[in-house]
Design an enzyme around this catalytic site. Structure first.
Site, PDB file in Angstrom:
ATOM      1  N   LYS A   1       0.836  -1.205   0.000  1.00 53.59           N
ATOM      2  CA  LYS A   1       0.000   0.000   0.000  1.00 53.59           C
ATOM      3  C   LYS A   1       0.870   1.254   0.000  1.00 53.59           C
ATOM      4  CE  LYS A   1      -1.852   2.637   3.205  1.00 53.59           C
ATOM      5  NZ  LYS A   1      -1.834   3.958   2.547  1.00 53.59           N
TER       6      LYS A   1
ATOM      7  N   GLU B   1      10.784  15.136  15.340  1.00 53.42           N
ATOM      8  CA  GLU B   1      10.962  15.074  13.885  1.00 53.42           C
ATOM      9  C   GLU B   1       9.995  16.039  13.206  1.00 53.42           C
ATOM     10  OE1 GLU B   1       9.615  11.516  11.664  1.00 53.42           O
ATOM     11  OE2 GLU B   1      11.589  11.516  10.716  1.00 53.42           O
TER      12      GLU B   1
ATOM     13  N   CYS C   1      13.680  10.521   6.484  1.00 56.62           N
ATOM     14  CA  CYS C   1      13.760  10.011   7.865  1.00 56.62           C
ATOM     15  C   CYS C   1      15.174  10.131   8.409  1.00 56.62           C
ATOM     16  CB  CYS C   1      13.261   8.581   7.925  1.00 56.62           C
ATOM     17  SG  CYS C   1      13.937   7.547   6.646  1.00 56.62           S
TER      18      CYS C   1
ATOM     19  N   GLY D   1       7.354   4.647   8.028  1.00 55.17           N
ATOM     20  CA  GLY D   1       6.504   5.814   8.263  1.00 55.17           C
ATOM     21  C   GLY D   1       6.790   6.399   9.624  1.00 55.17           C
ATOM     22  N   SER D   2       5.763   6.987  10.212  1.00 56.42           N
ATOM     23  CA  SER D   2       5.978   7.708  11.471  1.00 56.42           C
ATOM     24  C   SER D   2       6.116   6.746  12.654  1.00 56.42           C
ATOM     25  CB  SER D   2       4.817   8.663  11.713  1.00 56.42           C
ATOM     26  OG  SER D   2       3.623   7.918  11.842  1.00 56.42           O
ATOM     27  N   THR D   3       6.786   7.212  13.684  1.00 55.40           N
ATOM     28  CA  THR D   3       6.941   6.406  14.902  1.00 55.40           C
ATOM     29  C   THR D   3       5.587   6.147  15.541  1.00 55.40           C
ATOM     30  OG1 THR D   3       9.179   7.200  15.226  1.00 55.40           O
ATOM     31  CG2 THR D   3       8.052   6.383  17.184  1.00 55.40           C
TER      32      THR D   3
ATOM     33  N   GLY E   1       3.972   3.396  13.681  1.00 52.15           N
ATOM     34  CA  GLY E   1       4.789   2.206  13.951  1.00 52.15           C
ATOM     35  C   GLY E   1       4.409   1.567  15.281  1.00 52.15           C
TER      36      GLY E   1
ATOM     37  N   GLU F   1      10.546   0.824   9.940  1.00 54.53           N
ATOM     38  CA  GLU F   1      11.552   1.856   9.660  1.00 54.53           C
ATOM     39  C   GLU F   1      10.853   3.175   9.942  1.00 54.53           C
ATOM     40  OE1 GLU F   1      13.341   4.619   8.405  1.00 54.53           O
ATOM     41  OE2 GLU F   1      13.150   3.967   6.317  1.00 54.53           O
TER      42      GLU F   1
HETATM   43  P1  NDP Z   1       2.202   7.768   8.535  1.00 52.34           P
HETATM   44  O1  NDP Z   1       3.081   7.000   9.416  1.00 52.34           O
HETATM   45  O2  NDP Z   1       0.794   8.018   8.961  1.00 52.34           O
HETATM   46  O3  NDP Z   1       2.123   7.077   7.095  1.00 52.34           O
HETATM   47  C1  NDP Z   1       2.924   6.017   6.628  1.00 52.34           C
HETATM   48  C2  NDP Z   1       2.065   4.958   5.944  1.00 52.34           C
HETATM   49  O4  NDP Z   1       1.250   4.293   6.896  1.00 52.34           O
HETATM   50  C3  NDP Z   1       1.101   5.527   4.911  1.00 52.34           C
HETATM   51  O5  NDP Z   1       0.944   4.601   3.861  1.00 52.34           O
HETATM   52  C4  NDP Z   1      -0.171   5.637   5.717  1.00 52.34           C
HETATM   53  O6  NDP Z   1      -1.305   5.688   4.927  1.00 52.34           O
HETATM   54  C5  NDP Z   1      -0.114   4.381   6.535  1.00 52.34           C
HETATM   55  N1  NDP Z   1      -0.920   4.386   7.749  1.00 52.34           N
HETATM   56  C6  NDP Z   1      -1.435   5.449   8.425  1.00 52.34           C
HETATM   57  N2  NDP Z   1      -2.095   5.037   9.541  1.00 52.34           N
HETATM   58  C7  NDP Z   1      -1.994   3.685   9.558  1.00 52.34           C
HETATM   59  C8  NDP Z   1      -2.452   2.668  10.475  1.00 52.34           C
HETATM   60  N3  NDP Z   1      -3.150   2.966  11.586  1.00 52.34           N
HETATM   61  N4  NDP Z   1      -2.169   1.375  10.199  1.00 52.34           N
HETATM   62  C9  NDP Z   1      -1.452   1.056   9.105  1.00 52.34           C
HETATM   63  N5  NDP Z   1      -0.992   1.963   8.207  1.00 52.34           N
HETATM   64  C10 NDP Z   1      -1.253   3.262   8.444  1.00 52.34           C
HETATM   65  O7  NDP Z   1       2.860   9.116   8.192  1.00 52.34           O
HETATM   66  P2  NDP Z   1       2.097  10.437   7.709  1.00 52.34           P
HETATM   67  O8  NDP Z   1       1.979  10.385   6.269  1.00 52.34           O
HETATM   68  O9  NDP Z   1       0.807  10.667   8.443  1.00 52.34           O
HETATM   69  O10 NDP Z   1       3.095  11.531   8.181  1.00 52.34           O
HETATM   70  C11 NDP Z   1       3.047  11.985   9.536  1.00 52.34           C
HETATM   71  C12 NDP Z   1       4.416  12.258  10.050  1.00 52.34           C
HETATM   72  O11 NDP Z   1       5.163  11.072  10.072  1.00 52.34           O
HETATM   73  C13 NDP Z   1       5.240  13.187   9.186  1.00 52.34           C
HETATM   74  O12 NDP Z   1       5.002  14.499   9.491  1.00 52.34           O
HETATM   75  C14 NDP Z   1       6.630  12.773   9.516  1.00 52.34           C
HETATM   76  O13 NDP Z   1       7.076  13.422  10.667  1.00 52.34           O
HETATM   77  C15 NDP Z   1       6.504  11.310   9.802  1.00 52.34           C
HETATM   78  N6  NDP Z   1       6.903  10.453   8.679  1.00 52.34           N
HETATM   79  C16 NDP Z   1       8.068   9.810   8.791  1.00 52.34           C
HETATM   80  C17 NDP Z   1       8.503   9.005   7.766  1.00 52.34           C
HETATM   81  C18 NDP Z   1       9.798   8.316   7.871  1.00 52.34           C
HETATM   82  O14 NDP Z   1      10.225   7.669   6.919  1.00 52.34           O
HETATM   83  N7  NDP Z   1      10.466   8.402   8.981  1.00 52.34           N
HETATM   84  C19 NDP Z   1       7.747   8.837   6.536  1.00 52.34           C
HETATM   85  C20 NDP Z   1       6.491   9.530   6.533  1.00 52.34           C
HETATM   86  C21 NDP Z   1       6.117  10.298   7.572  1.00 52.34           C
HETATM   87  P3  NDP Z   1      -1.813   7.119   4.373  1.00 52.34           P
HETATM   88  O15 NDP Z   1      -0.658   7.894   3.880  1.00 52.34           O
HETATM   89  O16 NDP Z   1      -2.644   6.730   3.249  1.00 52.34           O
HETATM   90  O17 NDP Z   1      -2.503   7.768   5.508  1.00 52.34           O
END
Ligand code: NDP
Length: 493
Positions: A197, A402, A305, A249-251, A254, A271
């Protein structure tokens, strides 16, 4: 003996050059108005019947609409992946599997220009970066893991290694195609099938990759790509027939995922976020270090990240470094992601722009000195000027949290011990940078920094053969290299 003061050589950035626009053409790009889900080798309308818009963050205009996968769609995708795993992919000789993966790698190279333009349109990153970093590295990951497919016997010599089954993979919006490659390539090379996804704001290059996968003749169901928002990701996490979750994605998310799969048989890699220390010692080559600072924090608008978002400068050179840094920041061009002169493109979404603005307010309210470049930014679209904070302390939120944007927090230090302690005093542990001309200092500092990836006299260098991942709240597990195969296999003892 008193130290001799370093003579400052001023680099003159002010050449009064004006750059004429150099936009990359979009004529060759083929995009549909509407994208369905890629399940079992076919583009399929979602059972949910729902679609959402994906927009160009530089223009705020809709590019296409994209299917929103509900729980029934997730079920179909997992069923296709399971079926393909049981009956086709796990039965296929490894060298045959690798041929498909090589084919995908070559097709990405052939369509590199199209991928780069779409990545910049959908995500806002400068075309120079999508063209020179994201797309070639994505192809390189498929090439590299294609080579692993028939070498699984060497993953753990003397032991039997087998695939896990179906992997659920959830990726963020900062490197959409590259993250898809990081996830898909090691998983299928080691014999798993996948449901992936992409993030809600950047689904298009993953869907283009689905087209390539279809053209490559990869057996149906080996790779399924379903679009949607957080709820779609959550449905994958909770699905009982998924053997492994790979998440970037975000902590915060995670942690939600970790809680959701606790007590189940699912394996996982996470990650997550980072707040890397980029450390400049007084004996560093200062002009190169300034370039490294710029690259460390402003690459991909700071949506990285492993971004070097905390700068530590040794006190004796802090005035020079900060002055040169500000001079260099003034030269950065913020604007149209498709223009080849652009250094900093559009912030990925309105939400992310609001979050960055909020953090800058917090930094100012906490007493930090905020400096922003004086460059012009477009009136339409989500743009933000390169920004730095000085006069911040270890406890400032702009130092600890972050931000995921072009905002740098600068602190000073006097001794090696002090900077190691400050650098490690953070919940994250993903990456770091060290700038010095002393090899011994590099070894001392890198061995004591609690971070998964540390660069010396460079920054943001990525390679498919090299493991990447973090400690503490930056997650667990590694991607890349042999380490990237291990989370996708069971090793029999
Ligand atoms: P998220 O962690 O929400 O998104 C990462 C992925 O997880 C996306 O595909 C998202 O879907 C999906 N997702 C969201 N909620 C859930 C859940 N409950 N269960 C499973 N999957 C889920 O990051 P955001 O896009 O909301 O960004 C928020 C903050 O996170 C940023 O401001 C940044 O600080 C941080 N971030 C950090 C990253 C990194 O690599 N360290 C990468 C991205 C964000 P969808 O996008 O469709 O909501």
């Amino acid at each position: 003996m008193a130290k001799k003061k370093k003579k400052e050589v001023k680099v003159n950035f002010n050449t009064s050059w004006e750059y004429a626009p150099a936009p990359e053409s979009k004529d060759h790009v083929r995009l549909k108005d509407r994208y369905d889900l890629f399940i079992n080798g076919k583009f399929t309308a979602p059972v949910s019947g729902k679609y959402f818009d994906t927009i160009n963050p530089a223009t705020e205009k809709k590019i296409a609409e994209v299917a929103e996968a509900g729980t029934d769609d997730v079920q179909l995708a997992v069923k296709a992946a399971r079926n393909s795993y049981e009956h086709t992919w796990s039965k296929m000789p490894a060298r045959e599997r690798s041929k498909y993966i090589y084919r995908i790698a070559r097709a990405i190279q052939e369509r590199a220009r199209e991928f780069a333009v779409i990545e910049s349109m959908d995500g806002g990153k400068p075309i120079r970066e999508s063209r020179d970093v994201d797309v070639p590295l994505a192809a390189a990951h498929f090439f590299y893991y294609a080579g692993w497919a028939d070498k699984m016997d060497y993953v753990a010599p003397g032991k039997k290694v087998h695939a896990l089954g179906v992997a659920g993979q959830i990726i963020p919006w900062n490197f959409p195609l590259l993250m898809a490659a990081w996830k898909i390539a090691p998983a299928i090379a080691s014999g798993n099938t996948v449901v992936l996804k992409p993030a809600e704001t950047t689904p298009l290059t993953a869907l283009k990759l689905a087209e390539i996968i279809q053209e490559s003749g990869l057996p149906d169901g080996v790779v399924n790509i379903i679009t949607g928002a957080g709820a779609t990701g959550a449905a994958m996490v909770h699905h009982p027939d998924i053997n492994k979750i790979a998440f970037t994605g975000s902590t915060d998310v995670g942690k939600i995922i970790q809680r959701a799969i606790a007590g189940t048989q699912k394996k996982y890699t996470l990650e997550l976020g980072g707040k890397a220390a980029n450390i400049i010692f007084e004996d560093a080559a200062i002009d190169q270090a300034v370039e490294g600072i710029i690259n460390g924090i402003f690459f991909n608008q700071g949506h990285v990240c492993c971004a070097g978002s905390r700068l530590f400068v040794q006190e004796s050179v802090s005035d020079i470094v900060i002055r040169k840094l500000k001079d260099r920041m003034e030269t950065l061009i913020v604007g149209d992601p498709l223009d080849k002169n652009t250094d900093i493109g559009a912030i990925n979404s309105k939400d992310q722009l609001d979050k960055i603005k909020q953090y800058v307010k917090i930094g100012v309210n906490e007493g930090g000195d905020c400096y922003q470049s004086s460059c012009a930014i477009p009136s339409k679209g989500y743009f933000f000027r390169p920004t730095l904070f000085t006069n911040v302390s270890q406890s400032s939120r702009v130092v600890q949290e972050e931000i995921f944007g072009p905002v740098l927090a600068v602190q000073t230090f006097r001794t090696v011990e002090e900077v190691i302690e400050k650098a490690n005093n953070i919940p994250y542990g993903l990456s770091g940078g060290v700038w010095t001309d002393k090899g011994s200092k590099i070894f001392k500092v890198t061995s004591q920094l609690r971070a998964g990836v540390i660069w010396a006299n460079t920054y943001n260098k990525f390679d498919p053969t090299s493991p990447f991942g973090g400690y503490k709240e930056s997650g667990m597990g590694r991607e890349g290299g042999l380490h990237g195969v291990l989370p996708y296999v069971e090793i029999e003892n």
